[in-house]
Design a protein around this motif. Structure first.
Motif, PDB file in Angstrom:
ATOM      1  N   LEU A   1       6.211  23.534   8.807  1.00 41.94           N
ATOM      2  CA  LEU A   1       4.893  24.057   9.115  1.00 41.94           C
ATOM      3  C   LEU A   1       4.633  23.942  10.615  1.00 41.94           C
ATOM      4  O   LEU A   1       5.173  23.052  11.275  1.00 41.94           O
ATOM      5  N   VAL A   2       3.792  24.801  11.110  1.00 39.83           N
ATOM      6  CA  VAL A   2       3.440  24.733  12.529  1.00 39.83           C
ATOM      7  C   VAL A   2       2.827  23.373  12.845  1.00 39.83           C
ATOM      8  O   VAL A   2       3.097  22.762  13.878  1.00 39.83           O
ATOM      9  N   GLU A   3       2.017  22.886  11.903  1.00 45.27           N
ATOM     10  CA  GLU A   3       1.374  21.599  12.108  1.00 45.27           C
ATOM     11  C   GLU A   3       1.147  20.923  10.766  1.00 45.27           C
ATOM     12  O   GLU A   3       0.604  21.528   9.845  1.00 45.27           O
ATOM     13  N   LEU A   4       1.569  19.709  10.645  1.00 48.60           N
ATOM     14  CA  LEU A   4       1.314  18.923   9.449  1.00 48.60           C
ATOM     15  C   LEU A   4      -0.187  18.721   9.276  1.00 48.60           C
ATOM     16  O   LEU A   4      -0.905  18.471  10.250  1.00 48.60           O
TER      17      LEU A   4
ATOM     18  N   LYS B   1       0.824  -1.204   0.000  1.00 53.14           N
ATOM     19  CA  LYS B   1       0.000   0.000   0.000  1.00 53.14           C
ATOM     20  C   LYS B   1       0.855   1.248   0.000  1.00 53.14           C
ATOM     21  O   LYS B   1       2.049   1.201   0.286  1.00 53.14           O
ATOM     22  N   GLU B   2       0.223   2.368  -0.302  1.00 56.64           N
ATOM     23  CA  GLU B   2       0.936   3.628  -0.268  1.00 56.64           C
ATOM     24  C   GLU B   2       1.073   4.113   1.182  1.00 56.64           C
ATOM     25  O   GLU B   2       0.299   3.740   2.056  1.00 56.64           O
ATOM     26  N   ARG B   3       2.049   4.963   1.372  1.00 57.08           N
ATOM     27  CA  ARG B   3       2.229   5.535   2.697  1.00 57.08           C
ATOM     28  C   ARG B   3       1.048   6.440   3.023  1.00 57.08           C
ATOM     29  O   ARG B   3       0.556   7.174   2.165  1.00 57.08           O
ATOM     30  N   GLU B   4       0.616   6.389   4.284  1.00 59.93           N
ATOM     31  CA  GLU B   4      -0.530   7.190   4.687  1.00 59.93           C
ATOM     32  C   GLU B   4      -0.247   7.918   5.989  1.00 59.93           C
ATOM     33  O   GLU B   4       0.578   7.495   6.805  1.00 59.93           O
ATOM     34  N   PHE B   5      -0.979   8.991   6.165  1.00 58.83           N
ATOM     35  CA  PHE B   5      -0.860   9.797   7.373  1.00 58.83           C
ATOM     36  C   PHE B   5      -1.478   9.075   8.553  1.00 58.83           C
ATOM     37  O   PHE B   5      -2.509   8.413   8.418  1.00 58.83           O
ATOM     38  N   VAL B   6      -0.849   9.233   9.733  1.00 58.98           N
ATOM     39  CA  VAL B   6      -1.372   8.618  10.955  1.00 58.98           C
ATOM     40  C   VAL B   6      -1.759   9.684  11.974  1.00 58.98           C
ATOM     41  O   VAL B   6      -2.891   9.707  12.458  1.00 58.98           O
ATOM     42  N   ALA B   7      -0.805  10.551  12.320  1.00 59.17           N
ATOM     43  CA  ALA B   7      -1.073  11.532  13.375  1.00 59.17           C
ATOM     44  C   ALA B   7      -0.096  12.688  13.254  1.00 59.17           C
ATOM     45  O   ALA B   7       0.992  12.529  12.693  1.00 59.17           O
ATOM     46  N   ALA B   8      -0.487  13.835  13.798  1.00 58.09           N
ATOM     47  CA  ALA B   8       0.376  15.005  13.765  1.00 58.09           C
ATOM     48  C   ALA B   8       0.216  15.806  15.046  1.00 58.09           C
ATOM     49  O   ALA B   8      -0.839  15.773  15.687  1.00 58.09           O
ATOM     50  N   ILE B   9       1.278  16.534  15.378  1.00 63.39           N
ATOM     51  CA  ILE B   9       1.251  17.387  16.557  1.00 63.39           C
ATOM     52  C   ILE B   9       1.956  18.692  16.210  1.00 63.39           C
ATOM     53  O   ILE B   9       2.965  18.706  15.506  1.00 63.39           O
ATOM     54  N   ALA B  10       1.426  19.790  16.696  1.00 62.77           N
ATOM     55  CA  ALA B  10       1.949  21.109  16.371  1.00 62.77           C
ATOM     56  C   ALA B  10       3.262  21.396  17.108  1.00 62.77           C
ATOM     57  O   ALA B  10       3.673  20.656  17.986  1.00 62.77           O
TER      58      ALA B  10
END
Length: 122
Positions: free
Chosen positions: A99-102, A41-50
């Protein structure tokens, strides 16, 4: 500059905490996140933090089970993964953005960690 660790083989329902240690960058000035790539599968976003927390957001697939955090004093980011499922099996990559937050798009990432493998058996 980003070193992910903590992956391993666990069973369904288990917990795991991944860490991402940073060096060579002003850690507190980066939005951070986790992405994952499952086999085939393609890479996918999981979580982000500012930059300074506590603003966080998650992919729907992990919301309520994963918790992202950061310790700027230790230049380290974490993701606590609870109630793991076989579909969470993937290589997990930590990421840093100016960026401040992804928001979850790979093109926002300036630095990638090398990845750590999480395998959840059924």
């Amino acid at each position: 500059q980003l070193q992910a660790s903590g992956g391993g083989l666990v069973q369904t329902g288990d917990s795991l905490r991944l860490s991402c240690a940073a060096s060579g960058l002003t850690f507190s000035k980066y939005g951070l996140g986790w992405f994952r790539q499952a086999p085939g599968k393609e890479r996918e976003f999981v979580a982000a933090i500012a930059w300074s927390g506590p603003n966080t957001h998650y992919a729907d697939s992990v919301k309520g089970r994963f918790t992202i955090s950061r310790d700027n004093a230790k230049n380290t980011m974490y993701v606590q993964m609870n109630s793991l499922k076989p579909e969470d099996t993937a290589i997990y990559y930590c990421a840093a953005s100016l960026l401040v937050e992804l928001t979850g798009r790979e093109r926002e990432v300036n630095y990638w960690g090398q990845g750590t493998l999480v395998t959840v058996s059924s």
